[in-house]
Design a protein around this motif. Structure first.
Motif, PDB file in Angstrom:
ATOM      1  N   VAL A  59      13.311  -2.498  -6.403  1.00 30.66           N
ATOM      2  CA  VAL A  59      13.252  -1.691  -5.103  1.00 30.66           C
ATOM      3  C   VAL A  59      12.881  -2.243  -4.048  1.00 30.66           C
ATOM      4  CG1 VAL A  59      12.314   0.572  -3.996  1.00 30.66           C
ATOM      5  CG2 VAL A  59      12.664   0.371  -6.637  1.00 30.66           C
ATOM      6  N   TRP A  60      11.679  -3.288  -4.146  1.00 34.46           N
ATOM      7  CA  TRP A  60      11.387  -3.991  -2.935  1.00 34.46           C
ATOM      8  C   TRP A  60      11.113  -5.425  -3.406  1.00 34.46           C
ATOM      9  CZ3 TRP A  60       8.255   0.227  -4.429  1.00 34.46           C
ATOM     10  CH2 TRP A  60       8.507   1.376  -3.663  1.00 34.46           C
ATOM     11  N   ARG A  61      11.180  -6.648  -2.084  1.00 31.50           N
ATOM     12  CA  ARG A  61      11.049  -7.978  -2.681  1.00 31.50           C
ATOM     13  C   ARG A  61       9.727  -8.535  -1.683  1.00 31.50           C
ATOM     14  NH1 ARG A  61      15.419  -9.485  -5.265  1.00 31.50           N
ATOM     15  NH2 ARG A  61      17.210  -8.112  -5.550  1.00 31.50           N
ATOM     16  N   ASN A  62       9.535  -8.005  -0.633  1.00 35.09           N
ATOM     17  CA  ASN A  62       8.729  -9.018   0.103  1.00 35.09           C
ATOM     18  C   ASN A  62       7.566  -8.556   0.652  1.00 35.09           C
ATOM     19  OD1 ASN A  62      10.609 -11.183   0.139  1.00 35.09           O
ATOM     20  ND2 ASN A  62      11.976 -10.026   1.315  1.00 35.09           N
ATOM     21  N   PHE A  63       6.731  -7.733  -0.129  1.00 36.59           N
ATOM     22  CA  PHE A  63       5.515  -7.136   0.404  1.00 36.59           C
ATOM     23  C   PHE A  63       4.319  -7.534  -0.389  1.00 36.59           C
ATOM     24  CE2 PHE A  63       9.146  -4.285   1.517  1.00 36.59           C
ATOM     25  CZ  PHE A  63       8.873  -4.061   3.008  1.00 36.59           C
ATOM     26  N   SER A  64       3.061  -6.862   0.251  1.00 39.22           N
ATOM     27  CA  SER A  64       1.825  -7.414  -0.495  1.00 39.22           C
ATOM     28  C   SER A  64       1.573  -6.677  -1.821  1.00 39.22           C
ATOM     29  CB  SER A  64       0.662  -6.938   0.617  1.00 39.22           C
ATOM     30  OG  SER A  64       0.889  -7.350   2.060  1.00 39.22           O
ATOM     31  N   THR A  65       0.213  -7.138  -2.338  1.00 34.12           N
ATOM     32  CA  THR A  65      -0.134  -6.673  -3.295  1.00 34.12           C
ATOM     33  C   THR A  65      -1.336  -5.402  -3.260  1.00 34.12           C
ATOM     34  OG1 THR A  65       0.286  -9.000  -4.318  1.00 34.12           O
ATOM     35  CG2 THR A  65      -0.938  -7.481  -5.687  1.00 34.12           C
ATOM     36  N   ALA A  66      -0.878  -4.429  -3.615  1.00 37.35           N
ATOM     37  CA  ALA A  66      -1.892  -3.323  -3.459  1.00 37.35           C
ATOM     38  C   ALA A  66      -2.154  -2.583  -4.752  1.00 37.35           C
ATOM     39  CB  ALA A  66      -1.406  -2.069  -2.398  1.00 37.35           C
ATOM     40  N   ILE A  67      -3.103  -3.215  -5.490  1.00 37.93           N
ATOM     41  CA  ILE A  67      -3.308  -2.707  -6.716  1.00 37.93           C
ATOM     42  C   ILE A  67      -3.937  -1.148  -6.898  1.00 37.93           C
ATOM     43  CG2 ILE A  67      -4.508  -3.386  -8.986  1.00 37.93           C
ATOM     44  CD1 ILE A  67      -4.137  -6.131  -8.543  1.00 37.93           C
ATOM     45  N   GLY A  68      -4.705  -1.080  -5.872  1.00 39.83           N
ATOM     46  CA  GLY A  68      -5.483   0.339  -6.012  1.00 39.83           C
ATOM     47  C   GLY A  68      -4.591   1.387  -5.789  1.00 39.83           C
ATOM     48  N   GLU A  69      -3.565   1.323  -4.897  1.00 41.76           N
ATOM     49  CA  GLU A  69      -2.699   2.331  -4.661  1.00 41.76           C
ATOM     50  C   GLU A  69      -1.590   2.354  -5.899  1.00 41.76           C
ATOM     51  OE1 GLU A  69      -3.824   0.626  -2.218  1.00 41.76           O
ATOM     52  OE2 GLU A  69      -3.961   1.910  -0.632  1.00 41.76           O
ATOM     53  N   ALA A  70      -1.432   1.193  -6.447  1.00 42.27           N
ATOM     54  CA  ALA A  70      -0.464   1.217  -7.819  1.00 42.27           C
ATOM     55  C   ALA A  70      -1.128   2.174  -8.807  1.00 42.27           C
ATOM     56  CB  ALA A  70      -0.229  -0.150  -8.359  1.00 42.27           C
ATOM     57  N   LEU A  71      -2.547   2.010  -8.925  1.00 44.27           N
ATOM     58  CA  LEU A  71      -3.323   2.708  -9.751  1.00 44.27           C
ATOM     59  C   LEU A  71      -3.305   4.304  -9.600  1.00 44.27           C
ATOM     60  CD1 LEU A  71      -6.144   0.343 -10.674  1.00 44.27           C
ATOM     61  CD2 LEU A  71      -4.259   0.809 -12.149  1.00 44.27           C
ATOM     62  N   GLN A  72      -3.626   4.554  -8.518  1.00 34.76           N
ATOM     63  CA  GLN A  72      -3.774   5.879  -7.662  1.00 34.76           C
ATOM     64  C   GLN A  72      -2.392   6.736  -8.044  1.00 34.76           C
ATOM     65  OE1 GLN A  72      -6.480   7.348  -5.637  1.00 34.76           O
ATOM     66  NE2 GLN A  72      -5.201   9.020  -6.669  1.00 34.76           N
ATOM     67  N   ALA A  73      -1.390   5.978  -7.539  1.00 39.72           N
ATOM     68  CA  ALA A  73       0.199   6.547  -7.684  1.00 39.72           C
ATOM     69  C   ALA A  73       0.561   6.683  -9.092  1.00 39.72           C
ATOM     70  CB  ALA A  73       1.070   5.835  -6.770  1.00 39.72           C
ATOM     71  N   THR A  74       0.197   5.984 -10.051  1.00 40.09           N
ATOM     72  CA  THR A  74       0.451   5.980 -11.391  1.00 40.09           C
ATOM     73  C   THR A  74      -0.210   6.994 -12.074  1.00 40.09           C
ATOM     74  OG1 THR A  74       1.065   3.615 -11.385  1.00 40.09           O
ATOM     75  CG2 THR A  74       0.930   4.721 -13.546  1.00 40.09           C
ATOM     76  N   ALA A 109       0.862  -1.227   0.086  1.00 41.19           N
ATOM     77  CA  ALA A 109       0.084  -0.059  -0.014  1.00 41.19           C
ATOM     78  C   ALA A 109       0.891   1.313  -0.090  1.00 41.19           C
ATOM     79  CB  ALA A 109      -1.011  -0.043   1.304  1.00 41.19           C
ATOM     80  N   SER A 110       1.937   1.069   0.701  1.00 46.56           N
ATOM     81  CA  SER A 110       2.833   2.561   0.801  1.00 46.56           C
ATOM     82  C   SER A 110       4.032   2.518  -0.140  1.00 46.56           C
ATOM     83  CB  SER A 110       3.166   2.659   2.205  1.00 46.56           C
ATOM     84  OG  SER A 110       3.951   1.772   2.681  1.00 46.56           O
ATOM     85  N   ARG A 111       4.028   1.497  -0.988  1.00 48.95           N
ATOM     86  CA  ARG A 111       5.340   1.349  -1.718  1.00 48.95           C
ATOM     87  C   ARG A 111       5.048   1.273  -3.310  1.00 48.95           C
ATOM     88  NH1 ARG A 111       5.528  -1.491   3.265  1.00 48.95           N
ATOM     89  NH2 ARG A 111       7.675  -1.174   4.277  1.00 48.95           N
ATOM     90  N   GLN A 112       5.091   2.476  -3.911  1.00 42.95           N
ATOM     91  CA  GLN A 112       4.954   2.414  -5.348  1.00 42.95           C
ATOM     92  C   GLN A 112       6.139   3.615  -5.645  1.00 42.95           C
ATOM     93  OE1 GLN A 112       1.933   3.899  -3.601  1.00 42.95           O
ATOM     94  NE2 GLN A 112       1.523   1.949  -3.120  1.00 42.95           N
ATOM     95  N   GLN A 113       6.906   3.210  -6.688  1.00 39.33           N
ATOM     96  CA  GLN A 113       8.049   4.211  -7.121  1.00 39.33           C
ATOM     97  C   GLN A 113       8.372   4.271  -8.538  1.00 39.33           C
ATOM     98  OE1 GLN A 113      11.455   4.033  -4.426  1.00 39.33           O
ATOM     99  NE2 GLN A 113      12.795   4.434  -6.258  1.00 39.33           N
ATOM    100  N   VAL A 114       8.407   5.497  -9.051  1.00 37.17           N
ATOM    101  CA  VAL A 114       8.784   5.808 -10.284  1.00 37.17           C
ATOM    102  C   VAL A 114      10.357   5.755 -10.595  1.00 37.17           C
ATOM    103  CG1 VAL A 114       8.986   7.405 -12.174  1.00 37.17           C
ATOM    104  CG2 VAL A 114       6.780   7.314 -10.823  1.00 37.17           C
ATOM    105  N   THR A 115      10.897   4.586 -11.318  1.00 40.37           N
ATOM    106  CA  THR A 115      12.132   4.153 -11.376  1.00 40.37           C
ATOM    107  C   THR A 115      12.642   4.595 -12.642  1.00 40.37           C
ATOM    108  OG1 THR A 115      11.651   1.870 -11.968  1.00 40.37           O
ATOM    109  CG2 THR A 115      11.886   2.314  -9.715  1.00 40.37           C
ATOM    110  N   ILE A 116      11.852   4.951 -13.669  1.00 39.47           N
ATOM    111  CA  ILE A 116      12.210   5.431 -14.812  1.00 39.47           C
ATOM    112  C   ILE A 116      11.139   6.540 -15.158  1.00 39.47           C
ATOM    113  CG2 ILE A 116      13.039   5.230 -17.267  1.00 39.47           C
ATOM    114  CD1 ILE A 116      13.351   2.260 -16.912  1.00 39.47           C
ATOM    115  N   PRO A 117      11.688   7.840 -14.894  1.00 40.36           N
ATOM    116  CA  PRO A 117      10.649   8.929 -15.195  1.00 40.36           C
ATOM    117  C   PRO A 117      10.063   9.134 -16.604  1.00 40.36           C
ATOM    118  CG  PRO A 117      12.666   9.857 -14.926  1.00 40.36           C
ATOM    119  CD  PRO A 117      13.025   8.494 -14.787  1.00 40.36           C
ATOM    120  N   TRP A 118       8.933   9.917 -16.757  1.00 40.76           N
ATOM    121  CA  TRP A 118       8.427  10.289 -18.064  1.00 40.76           C
ATOM    122  C   TRP A 118       9.445  10.655 -19.125  1.00 40.76           C
ATOM    123  CZ3 TRP A 118       4.297   8.232 -19.454  1.00 40.76           C
ATOM    124  CH2 TRP A 118       3.038   8.183 -18.620  1.00 40.76           C
TER     125      TRP A 118
END
Length: 221
Positions: A106-121, A75-84
């Motif tokens: 960037v991360w290896r052992n966390f959950s799946t938060a698709i809603g937050e992924a969509l929001q952050a993107t 949920a708190s882990r979304q990161q742009v690793t290659i910018p626009w």
């Protein structure tokens, strides 16, 4: 008289409308705990290979496209690793593909938060307002199990004119395609592509990108 004609042509050329980019494409890659290091490598190398496909790369270059890559998991882990990045040449698309291949996880052992992924993107599209089409290309191998339900983000995505397509990697979740169809994708013409497992991902992502970017070529023609 001929000078007047030339001046008129020059003025007309200067006043022709300029074309903004045709496609802003955000690549959202699942790096949750269910994706091991080998599977992560298959995703990134497969994605880079697909971007170098002659038809895909030509369509992206001709459309003066913008590409971005975000890694996502909990949920708190979304990161742009290659910018626009502006894709206005074959050198640019190759450089982007190299960046994808070399992108450090960037991360290896966390959950799946698709809603937050969509929001952050979705929030990053404010940086590319002039593109005609705004598209999130989300890959995942599991159901959302943390944070916002993906469907709660759909009204904002629709309001922003952002389409979400997805690739469901059914390595251990045989019903994932149906779940993505009902809960993840949104927008006119949105679709889900299925991969039976990570080994199928490279070819499936190539076909998915081909379907997405050739719409752009049709517009340009």
């Amino acid at each position: 008289m001929w000078r007047t004609a030339i001046s008129a042509l020059a003025f007309a050329a200067m006043t022709l409308p300029t074309h903004a980019c045709d496609l802003a494409l955000a690549l959202a890659v699942d790096v949750s705990g269910s994706v091991d290091s080998r599977e992560y490598g298959i995703q990134m190398n497969g994605l880079a290979h697909a971007l170098r496909d002659p038809i895909i790369s030509e369509a992206l270059v001709r459309g003066d496209s913008r590409l971005m890559l975000v890694q996502w998991t909990g949920a708190s882990r979304q990161q742009v690793t290659i910018p626009w990045t502006r894709i206005d040449s074959f050198d640019a698309i190759d450089a982007f593909a190299v960046a994808v291949e070399q992108d450090i996880r960037v991360w290896r052992n966390f959950s799946t938060a698709i809603g937050e992924a969509l929001q952050a993107t979705m929030d990053t599209f404010a940086q590319v307002p002039d593109c005609k089409r705004h598209l999130i290309d989300l890959s995942g191998d599991g159901f959302s199990n943390e944070g916002l339900e993906p469907t709660t983000v759909h009204p904002e995505l629709r309001a922003a004119g952002i389409t979400v397509n997805a690739i469901a990697i059914e390595e251990s979740e045989p019903d994932l395609t149906a779940y993505f169809f009902e809960n993840v994708i949104v927008g006119e013409g949105a679709f889900v592509v299925s991969a039976a497992g990570f080994l199928d991902y490279p070819e499936r992502i190539r076909k998915k990108l081909l379907r997405e970017v050739t719409q752009q070529t049709a517009v340009l023609d």
